[in-house]
Design a protein around this motif. Structure first.
Motif, PDB file in Angstrom:
ATOM      1  N   UNK A  73       0.941  -1.182   0.104  1.00  0.00           N
ATOM      2  CA  UNK A  73      -0.137  -0.158   0.145  1.00  0.00           C
ATOM      3  C   UNK A  73       0.895   1.232  -0.118  1.00  0.00           C
ATOM      4  N   UNK A  74       1.720   1.220   0.812  1.00  0.00           N
ATOM      5  CA  UNK A  74       2.663   2.505   0.952  1.00  0.00           C
ATOM      6  C   UNK A  74       3.457   2.727  -0.228  1.00  0.00           C
ATOM      7  N   UNK A  75       4.286   1.647  -0.914  1.00  0.00           N
ATOM      8  CA  UNK A  75       4.818   1.890  -2.166  1.00  0.00           C
ATOM      9  C   UNK A  75       3.609   2.368  -3.267  1.00  0.00           C
ATOM     10  N   UNK A  76       2.704   1.786  -3.291  1.00  0.00           N
ATOM     11  CA  UNK A  76       1.645   1.955  -4.473  1.00  0.00           C
ATOM     12  C   UNK A  76       1.209   3.418  -4.205  1.00  0.00           C
ATOM     13  N   UNK A  77       0.980   3.980  -3.034  1.00  0.00           N
ATOM     14  CA  UNK A  77       0.557   5.380  -2.925  1.00  0.00           C
ATOM     15  C   UNK A  77       1.654   6.337  -3.336  1.00  0.00           C
ATOM     16  N   UNK A  78       2.957   6.017  -2.996  1.00  0.00           N
ATOM     17  CA  UNK A  78       4.289   6.569  -3.562  1.00  0.00           C
ATOM     18  C   UNK A  78       4.216   6.645  -4.888  1.00  0.00           C
ATOM     19  N   UNK A  79       3.974   5.390  -5.556  1.00  0.00           N
ATOM     20  CA  UNK A  79       4.181   5.370  -7.063  1.00  0.00           C
ATOM     21  C   UNK A  79       3.134   6.292  -7.758  1.00  0.00           C
ATOM     22  N   UNK A  80       1.847   6.319  -7.207  1.00  0.00           N
ATOM     23  CA  UNK A  80       0.927   7.124  -7.721  1.00  0.00           C
ATOM     24  C   UNK A  80       1.217   8.579  -7.722  1.00  0.00           C
ATOM     25  N   UNK A  81       1.759   8.816  -6.598  1.00  0.00           N
ATOM     26  CA  UNK A  81       2.109  10.396  -6.374  1.00  0.00           C
ATOM     27  C   UNK A  81       3.307  10.854  -7.695  1.00  0.00           C
ATOM     28  N   UNK A  82       4.480   9.914  -7.509  1.00  0.00           N
ATOM     29  CA  UNK A  82       5.520  10.127  -8.359  1.00  0.00           C
ATOM     30  C   UNK A  82       5.087  10.026  -9.889  1.00  0.00           C
ATOM     31  N   UNK A  83       4.134   9.065 -10.273  1.00  0.00           N
ATOM     32  CA  UNK A  83       3.723   9.254 -11.559  1.00  0.00           C
ATOM     33  C   UNK A  83       2.859  10.507 -11.896  1.00  0.00           C
ATOM     34  N   UNK A  84       2.112  10.988 -10.981  1.00  0.00           N
ATOM     35  CA  UNK A  84       1.451  12.056 -11.352  1.00  0.00           C
ATOM     36  C   UNK A  84       2.186  13.448 -11.583  1.00  0.00           C
ATOM     37  N   UNK A  85       3.213  13.421 -10.567  1.00  0.00           N
ATOM     38  CA  UNK A  85       4.007  14.711 -10.587  1.00  0.00           C
ATOM     39  C   UNK A  85       5.301  14.577 -11.805  1.00  0.00           C
ATOM     40  N   UNK A  86       5.635  13.522 -12.211  1.00  0.00           N
ATOM     41  CA  UNK A  86       6.965  13.322 -13.043  1.00  0.00           C
ATOM     42  C   UNK A  86       6.678  12.770 -14.493  1.00  0.00           C
ATOM     43  N   UNK A  87       5.560  11.888 -14.700  1.00  0.00           N
ATOM     44  CA  UNK A  87       5.142  11.434 -15.927  1.00  0.00           C
ATOM     45  C   UNK A  87       4.811  12.788 -16.890  1.00  0.00           C
ATOM     46  N   UNK A  88       5.603  13.112 -18.047  1.00  0.00           N
ATOM     47  CA  UNK A  88       5.400  14.344 -18.676  1.00  0.00           C
ATOM     48  C   UNK A  88       3.873  14.227 -19.437  1.00  0.00           C
ATOM     49  N   UNK A  89       3.028  15.240 -19.340  1.00  0.00           N
ATOM     50  CA  UNK A  89       1.859  15.480 -19.990  1.00  0.00           C
ATOM     51  C   UNK A  89       2.229  16.080 -21.424  1.00  0.00           C
ATOM     52  N   UNK A  90       2.262  15.367 -22.649  1.00  0.00           N
ATOM     53  CA  UNK A  90       2.761  15.838 -23.706  1.00  0.00           C
ATOM     54  C   UNK A  90       1.494  16.371 -24.675  1.00  0.00           C
ATOM     55  N   UNK A  91       1.543  16.165 -25.912  1.00  0.00           N
ATOM     56  CA  UNK A  91       0.407  16.535 -26.580  1.00  0.00           C
ATOM     57  C   UNK A  91      -0.535  15.506 -27.211  1.00  0.00           C
ATOM     58  N   UNK A  92      -0.282  14.384 -26.557  1.00  0.00           N
ATOM     59  CA  UNK A  92      -1.033  13.222 -27.046  1.00  0.00           C
ATOM     60  C   UNK A  92      -2.091  12.664 -25.956  1.00  0.00           C
TER      61      UNK A  92
END
Length: 364
Positions: free
Chosen positions: A60-79
């Motif tokens: 649960x802890x790792x999943x929560x951290x992974x969700x936040x990291x994905x939201x903050x650091x996966x770039x939102x491009x043009x597609x």
């Protein structure tokens, strides 16, 4: 299970034998024999169960951290794929974070918490100080029986998982709804810009951004728009701009043609439409959902989220629902080649009403 024991008597239930006779009714069958669990007999099994619970909480802890990291650091491009990856990371993190806590709680209660069953006499509905003191005492018994006090690793994992699990849900809200969030970006849309190759020349010599169908970016002639037809419209060439998805979300427009005799147009908007062709923002003024359900006979445009209804024949004013202001209208006309173009940007801020109120406060 109710018995004839004195009120407040709380003792472990005995298995098998009836507890008491109930005159003129039937015997209380009592509770069946309750077998001991492996964790009750074997300390190694109890330790193994504790490790399993801790593992679920760590997931649960790792999943929560992974969700936040994905939201903050996966770039939102043009597609759309870029948007989906960020959204999927956030959703999976939130889902697994909550699932891990739920599974850990179930496994904990089945393997580590007290396995003794209790019965007591039902009490009156009104509680007295004595009853409240008794309730507190029972809660203390429950805490003691959970074993959390003598299992510090388990306690730490539970606290960490519970603290982190809501963050994938809270972080996006805090970032977008905080007072520091810049809403000025909604005061200007791509309709106010005319990059090279996207404009049409108006009779007075000025340029206006041409209207195009979404998603194929096809230019629209006024002659192609028949009475009752509906178009989702975007600025021509917007897919070539930087931050394409953000700009499109603000600029997307609903366009239709209504018999001019049925339109109620104020004097200052006489030149905002062309021969009954009207265009309004698709961003609902309630919470920003895309309005898309058009009733051709009534000329009503509905928002599917909260049923706000706008009358396109009456300058898209609200006739039903929680929205409290009309949809912003895009002033349009035709260029010298017969294509529909925007005269200017929206004269109002697109989107929910609280953004417009903020703008009005600043102007004052």
């Amino acid at each position: 299970m109710s018995t004839n024991r004195p009120s407040g008597d709380l003792t472990p239930a005995t298995g098998g034998a009836p507890v008491a006779d109930v005159p003129d009714r039937f015997e209380d069958p009592g509770l069946p024999h309750h077998p001991e669990r492996m964790a009750d007999r074997d300390p190694k099994a109890a330790k193994r169960a504790e490790r399993q619970v801790v593992t679920l909480l760590l997931v649960s802890i790792l999943a929560s951290i992974g969700g936040i990291v994905g939201f903050l650091f996966i770039p939102v491009g043009t597609t759309l794929l870029d948007v989906r990856l960020s959204t999927i990371a956030l959703g999976v993190g939130l889902g697994l974070g909550m699932l891990g806590i739920g599974l850990a709680a179930v496994h904990w209660s089945k393997t580590l918490m007290s396995n003794t069953e209790y019965v007591e006499q039902r009490k009156p509905a009104a509680s007295s100080p004595e009853v409240r003191e008794e309730a507190v005492a029972k809660l203390e018994i429950g805490v003691a029986e959970s074993g959390i006090a003598r299992r510090p690793v388990l306690k730490g994992a539970l606290v960490g998982a519970a603290a982190l699990a809501p963050l994938p849900f809270v972080v996006p809200l805090v970032g977008e709804l905080s007072p520091s969030w810049d809403t000025r970006k909604f005061r200007h849309t791509a309709w106010g810009d005319v990059p090279e190759g996207t404009g049409g020349r108006l009779p007075d010599g000025t340029l206006g951004r041409r209207l195009a169908t979404d998603p194929d970016n096809r230019l629209i002639r006024a002659a192609d728009v028949t009475n009752g037809s509906a178009f989702q419209v975007i600025p021509h060439g917007i897919s070539d701009q930087e931050h394409y998805l953000e700009e499109k979300a603000k600029a997307v427009v609903f366009m239709t043609r209504i018999d001019p005799s049925e339109l109620n147009i104020s004097p200052e908007r006489r030149d905002w439409s062309y021969d009954g062709i009207i265009a309004y923002s698709k961003v609902c003024t309630h919470v920003g959902c895309p309005v898309a359900l058009y009733e051709q006979q009534t000329h009503h445009l509905l928002c599917p989220c909260h049923q706000s209804t706008f009358d396109l024949a009456n300058e898209a004013k609200v006739v039903f629902g929680p929205a409290n202001r009309a949809l912003p209208q895009l002033p349009i006309t035709v260029d010298t080649e017969g294509y529909l173009v925007a005269r200017s940007d929206f004269h109002e801020t697109v989107g929910p009403s609280f953004w417009e109120r903020e703008r009005m406060d600043e102007n004052r």
